[in-house]
Design a protein around this motif. Structure first.
Motif, short mmCIF file in Angstrom:
data_model
loop_
_atom_site.label_atom_id
_atom_site.label_comp_id
_atom_site.label_asym_id
_atom_site.label_seq_id
_atom_site.Cartn_x
_atom_site.Cartn_y
_atom_site.Cartn_z
N ARG A 22 0.83 -1.19 0.00
CA ARG A 22 0.00 0.00 0.00
C ARG A 22 0.87 1.25 0.00
O ARG A 22 1.81 1.37 0.78
N THR A 51 -7.64 -0.52 -1.14
CA THR A 51 -6.76 -1.69 -1.29
C THR A 51 -5.37 -1.30 -1.78
O THR A 51 -4.45 -2.12 -1.71
N ARG A 52 -5.21 -0.05 -2.23
CA ARG A 52 -3.92 0.40 -2.77
C ARG A 52 -3.18 1.40 -1.88
O ARG A 52 -1.97 1.59 -2.06
N GLN A 54 -2.31 3.60 1.87
CA GLN A 54 -2.27 3.66 3.32
C GLN A 54 -3.24 4.74 3.81
O GLN A 54 -3.28 5.85 3.28
N ARG A 265 -5.07 -9.41 -1.79
CA ARG A 265 -5.73 -8.14 -2.07
C ARG A 265 -7.18 -8.40 -2.50
O ARG A 265 -7.46 -9.31 -3.27
#
Length: 346
Positions: A22, A51-52, A54, A265
């Motif tokens: 992330r 999901t990608r 922080q 993921r």
């Protein structure tokens, strides 16, 4: 010219799509880096960013939509994307030829025969710029001028002929709504201006490469990109895939070791990585493409689609496995589901 295995292509795609680790990056920068996010389902971009990234929070994306820094608009492959305002202005002109062809050969083609579509579009533009509304509603207002045509047919013509933005609250996290539209130019108070096709290809490769010419054409919906790749060849590096097809890439783009370990993921419906190549086996087997067409959220384990997931009204996630996995892998999937559930419930 080296050969890149499917695993090597998988790792490159996962890395560039920010799915290995992330990223400490904002939503706006991520949307631009990915050349937009699929957004047929209004809330899927939020899951795609979670999901990608922080510490992503839905309010960040809501603020971008309301402030007009990002927009929801029909773009690549004739589907709704969430893109930056500038990308909307520079990508949308490239899509017009495909959208025109769709009107000539799609489900409404026969019912549009004999219409001057440019005249319909101009009349619709005036309506939608004066009072944003749904395209079918605008079609009803056009019917007195074209009484022999159904309002849905006229509305569909506007959908393809005009660069229409879906206005908030459509696409907001806490409340959405019908697709109410106005033109891109009016919403942003700027004119469209096509980015060079070379720039479009370079951005595609940065987000989705290494890739073949056909991959880029599948992603964009454009044709005749071979000549663009040839013009760019001196700036690019080339490889072959296991089938012997030529792949192009940026010289300094990441191409991780094929054995790089990857986390679980959870992807939303129609995620970018599932639709951006002619050969999608780098992330999903051919016999599983039906789960993408069906709009099912998917689970990546070791970089590949192995399951789908659903969420209930109480924000409980259920996983439906396509493959039988070892207990340790299922545990990792369950832990990622728990993280998403916790985020959704905050």
């Amino acid at each position: 010219m080296g050969i890149l295995s499917q695993h090597a292509l998988n790792r490159a795609l996962i890395e560039r799509q920010m799915l290995r680790e992330r990223a400490d990056l904002g939503a706006f920068a991520t949307i631009e880096r990915l050349v937009g996010i699929q957004a047929q389902e209004p809330k899927s971009p939020y899951i795609g960013l979670w999901t990608r990234l922080q510490n992503f929070q839905p309010q960040e994306l809501e603020d971008l939509l309301v402030s007009r820094h990002v927009v929801r608009i029909l773009l690549m492959r004739g589907t709704i994307h969430l893109v930056s305002a500038q990308d909307a202005l520079t990508l949308r002109p490239h899509m017009q030829l495909r959208l025109d062809r769709e009107l000539q050969s799609g489900p409404f083609a026969k019912r549009l025969e004999g219409l001057d579509l440019d005249e319909v579009a101009e009349a619709g533009r005036k309506i939608l710029d004066e009072a944003p509304q749904g395209t079918a509603d605008a079609g009803k207002l056009l019917q007195p001028r074209w009484p022999d045509r159904e309002h849905t047919v006229l509305g569909n013509a506007l959908r393809n002929k005009l660069a229409l933005v879906q206005l908030p609250p459509r696409g907001l996290w806490h409340r959405s709504g019908r697709a109410i539209c106005t033109t891109l130019e009016t919403w942003l108070d700027q004119e469209q201006h096509a980015m060079p096709r070379e720039r479009l290809v370079l951005r595609y490769l940065k987000a989705f490469g290494p890739a073949t010419v056909m991959d880029a054409q599948q992603w964009s919906g454009l044709t005749k990109l071979a000549e663009v790749f040839e013009a760019l060849r001196p700036q690019l590096v080339t490889f072959r895939n296991e089938a012997g097809k030529e792949l192009f890439d940026l010289p300094d783009a990441p191409r991780p070791d094929p054995e790089t370990p990857l986390p679980v993921r959870l992807l939303p419906e129609f995620d970018n990585i599932l639709l951006a190549h002619a050969d999608r086996r780098r992330v999903i087997a051919d016999d599983r493409l039906g789960v993408v067409v069906g709009g099912k959220p998917t689970v990546l384990v070791d970089g590949y689609v192995v399951a789908t997931w659903t969420i209930s009204k109480d924000k409980t996630i259920t996983v439906d496995y396509i493959d039988e996995l070892p207990r340790s892998r299922k545990k990792a999937v369950a832990e990622e589901c728990d993280r998403l559930q916790d985020w959704l419930r905050t």
